[in-house]
Design an enzyme around this catalytic site. Structure first.
Site, PDB file in Angstrom:
ATOM      1  N   LYS A   1      13.234  33.778   9.317  1.00 20.09           N
ATOM      2  CA  LYS A   1      13.797  32.462   8.981  1.00 20.09           C
ATOM      3  C   LYS A   1      14.815  32.041  10.053  1.00 20.09           C
ATOM      4  O   LYS A   1      14.627  32.354  11.217  1.00 20.09           O
ATOM      5  CB  LYS A   1      14.365  32.474   7.555  1.00 20.09           C
ATOM      6  CG  LYS A   1      13.307  32.962   6.544  1.00 20.09           C
ATOM      7  CD  LYS A   1      13.667  32.728   5.117  1.00 20.09           C
ATOM      8  CE  LYS A   1      12.543  33.251   4.218  1.00 20.09           C
ATOM      9  NZ  LYS A   1      12.785  32.978   2.808  1.00 20.09           N
TER      10      LYS A   1
ATOM     11  N   GLU B   1       9.570  26.663   2.199  1.00 21.94           N
ATOM     12  CA  GLU B   1      10.810  26.023   2.668  1.00 21.94           C
ATOM     13  C   GLU B   1      10.499  24.826   3.557  1.00 21.94           C
ATOM     14  O   GLU B   1      11.261  23.857   3.591  1.00 21.94           O
ATOM     15  CB  GLU B   1      11.685  27.068   3.384  1.00 21.94           C
ATOM     16  CG  GLU B   1      12.311  28.020   2.361  1.00 21.94           C
ATOM     17  CD  GLU B   1      12.696  29.382   2.898  1.00 21.94           C
ATOM     18  OE1 GLU B   1      12.681  29.585   4.128  1.00 21.94           O
ATOM     19  OE2 GLU B   1      12.994  30.268   2.077  1.00 21.94           O
TER      20      GLU B   1
ATOM     21  N   ASN C   1       9.532  37.629   8.051  1.00 20.67           N
ATOM     22  CA  ASN C   1       9.903  36.239   8.358  1.00 20.67           C
ATOM     23  C   ASN C   1      11.418  36.186   8.461  1.00 20.67           C
ATOM     24  O   ASN C   1      12.113  36.239   7.457  1.00 20.67           O
ATOM     25  CB  ASN C   1       9.388  35.333   7.228  1.00 20.67           C
ATOM     26  CG  ASN C   1       9.872  33.904   7.348  1.00 20.67           C
ATOM     27  OD1 ASN C   1      10.419  33.505   8.386  1.00 20.67           O
ATOM     28  ND2 ASN C   1       9.671  33.116   6.299  1.00 20.67           N
TER      29      ASN C   1
ATOM     30  N   GLY D   1      13.857  34.558  -2.193  1.00 20.66           N
ATOM     31  CA  GLY D   1      15.299  34.636  -1.977  1.00 20.66           C
ATOM     32  C   GLY D   1      16.111  34.684  -3.259  1.00 20.66           C
ATOM     33  O   GLY D   1      17.322  34.493  -3.232  1.00 20.66           O
TER      34      GLY D   1
ATOM     35  N   SER E   1      11.199  38.050  -2.460  1.00 23.09           N
ATOM     36  CA  SER E   1      12.143  39.110  -2.831  1.00 23.09           C
ATOM     37  C   SER E   1      11.541  40.510  -2.745  1.00 23.09           C
ATOM     38  O   SER E   1      11.873  41.383  -3.545  1.00 23.09           O
ATOM     39  CB  SER E   1      12.721  38.845  -4.231  1.00 23.09           C
ATOM     40  OG  SER E   1      13.456  37.634  -4.234  1.00 23.09           O
TER      41      SER E   1
ATOM     42  N   HIS F   1       4.940  27.338   4.865  1.00 24.86           N
ATOM     43  CA  HIS F   1       5.955  28.043   4.071  1.00 24.86           C
ATOM     44  C   HIS F   1       6.616  27.074   3.091  1.00 24.86           C
ATOM     45  O   HIS F   1       6.842  25.904   3.423  1.00 24.86           O
ATOM     46  CB  HIS F   1       7.009  28.667   4.998  1.00 24.86           C
ATOM     47  CG  HIS F   1       7.904  29.611   4.258  1.00 24.86           C
ATOM     48  ND1 HIS F   1       8.977  29.164   3.522  1.00 24.86           N
ATOM     49  CD2 HIS F   1       7.858  30.952   4.110  1.00 24.86           C
ATOM     50  CE1 HIS F   1       9.559  30.214   2.954  1.00 24.86           C
ATOM     51  NE2 HIS F   1       8.902  31.316   3.303  1.00 24.86           N
TER      52      HIS F   1
ATOM     53  N   GLU G   1       3.282  33.251  -2.374  1.00 24.89           N
ATOM     54  CA  GLU G   1       4.738  33.317  -2.514  1.00 24.89           C
ATOM     55  C   GLU G   1       5.186  32.345  -3.602  1.00 24.89           C
ATOM     56  O   GLU G   1       5.411  31.156  -3.322  1.00 24.89           O
ATOM     57  CB  GLU G   1       5.416  32.922  -1.200  1.00 24.89           C
ATOM     58  CG  GLU G   1       5.056  33.808  -0.032  1.00 24.89           C
ATOM     59  CD  GLU G   1       6.134  33.801   1.043  1.00 24.89           C
ATOM     60  OE1 GLU G   1       6.583  34.888   1.407  1.00 24.89           O
ATOM     61  OE2 GLU G   1       6.535  32.708   1.488  1.00 24.89           O
TER      62      GLU G   1
HETATM   63  P1  PGA Z   1      12.419  36.590   0.625  1.00 24.69           P
HETATM   64  O1  PGA Z   1      11.561  35.500   1.421  1.00 24.69           O
HETATM   65  O2  PGA Z   1      11.751  37.920   0.867  1.00 24.69           O
HETATM   66  O3  PGA Z   1      13.780  36.513   1.200  1.00 24.69           O
HETATM   67  O4  PGA Z   1      12.363  36.211  -0.828  1.00 24.69           O
HETATM   68  C1  PGA Z   1      10.173  35.593   1.496  1.00 24.69           C
HETATM   69  C2  PGA Z   1       9.619  34.431   2.276  1.00 24.69           C
HETATM   70  O5  PGA Z   1      10.149  33.323   2.141  1.00 24.69           O
HETATM   71  O6  PGA Z   1       8.660  34.592   3.049  1.00 24.69           O
END
Ligand code: PGA
Length: 274
Positions: free
Chosen positions: A15, A99, A13, A185, A226, A97, A179
């Site tokens: 982003k 976010e 992803n 992140g 992460s 997601h 997740e």
């Molecule tokens: P990250 O994000 O690996 O940067 O923690 C994962 C995600 O949001 O899918």
């Protein structure tokens, strides 16, 4: 391995990173560094880079995914992208997601509608679920994830039927990414055991909807939050987990090479055991 042989999937992803001018080059470099036929690979760039990534990946065995679809099929929704508009650009889509739940206020009901839009247009949805830190600390992680799943399913099931048995169709296409919000992140991951326990909760929830146990067991569950080449092993060691949804590390060729190489060990072991 007991039960169905599930594929091993590594999805990236990106982003809000990359632009059409640089996305194709990155996608090709990632594809070439991760060429493991036993692993299903999916790259999810921003909407504006989908065409460049699709072109760069022609002839390479990497699927292209969108990071979102709108919950309505079309209409007066300025700045949004409908699932049907992705035809020819993407074959997968991330849905729900955290976010987007956080920043766009997406509700479980809308996320259920998004699942329907994905099926209507032939996209394979990666449904993201995961508890926040307060729920984890209060011992409420499992009910929080169950509520997200149940809310999405209720809205999906309430919509117009997409076919003779649209629940069965969803079951056959759905991928779920667990997740935990506190792990995204942050450099902090769930433990492999905790993520695997949540994968079992997730499949039990699907079975609770009346899905045949065999269908629920066949749904791939990924871990996200992460994930790096240094942390992937903890998740691939768990038979209940089937890969990862990778954010930050998915933009780094060396990291993805390591992640997919580690995942390929599990994929090969599954193929040999089947
Ligand atoms: P990250 O994000 O690996 O940067 O923690 C994962 C995600 O949001 O899918």
């Amino acid at each position: 391995m007991m039960g169905p042989m599930r594929p091993v999937i590594i999805a990236g992803n990106w982003k809000m990173h990359t632009a059409p001018a640089d996305a194709g080059h990155l996608a090709a470099a990632l594809a070439d560094a991760t060429a493991e036929p036993a692993v299903v690979r999916v790259t999810c760039p921003p909407f504006v880079a989908l065409a460049a990534v699709r072109d760069a990946l022609a002839g390479r065995e990497v699927a292209v995914g969108a990071q979102n679809v709108h919950h309505e099929a079309a209409g007066a929704f300025t700045g949004e992208v409908a699932a049907a508009m992705l035809t020819g650009l993407a074959t997968w889509a991330i849905v729900g997601h955290s976010e987007r739940r956080r920043d766009a206020g997406e509700t479980d009901a809308q996320i259920g509608q998004k699942l329907r839009r994905c099926l209507e247009t032939g996209l394979r949805p990666i449904l993201c679920v995961g508890e926040g830190l307060a729920d984890r600390d209060a011992g409420r992680a499992e009910p929080a994830v169950r509520d997200q799943l149940d809310g999405a399913w209720a809205s999906f099931a309430a919509g117009p039927p997409g076919g003779a048995d649209d629940g069965a169709e969803l079951a056959s296409r759905l991928v779920i990414a667990y997740e935990p919000v506190w792990a995204i992140g942050t450099g902090r991951t769930a433990s492999g055991a905790d993520a695997a326990a949540m994968a079992r909760v997730i499949r039990a929830t699907l079975a609770g909807w009346g899905w045949p146990r065999s269908s629920a067991e066949a749904v791939p569950v990924l871990y996200g939050g992460s994930v790096t080449s240094a942390t992937i092993d903890a998740f691939m060691a768990e038979p209940d987990l089937d890969g990862a949804l990778v954010g930050g590390a998915s933009l780094k060729v060396e990291e993805m090479a390591g992640i997919v190489a580690r995942a390929a060990l599990t994929a090969h072991a599954r193929l040999e055991a089947s």
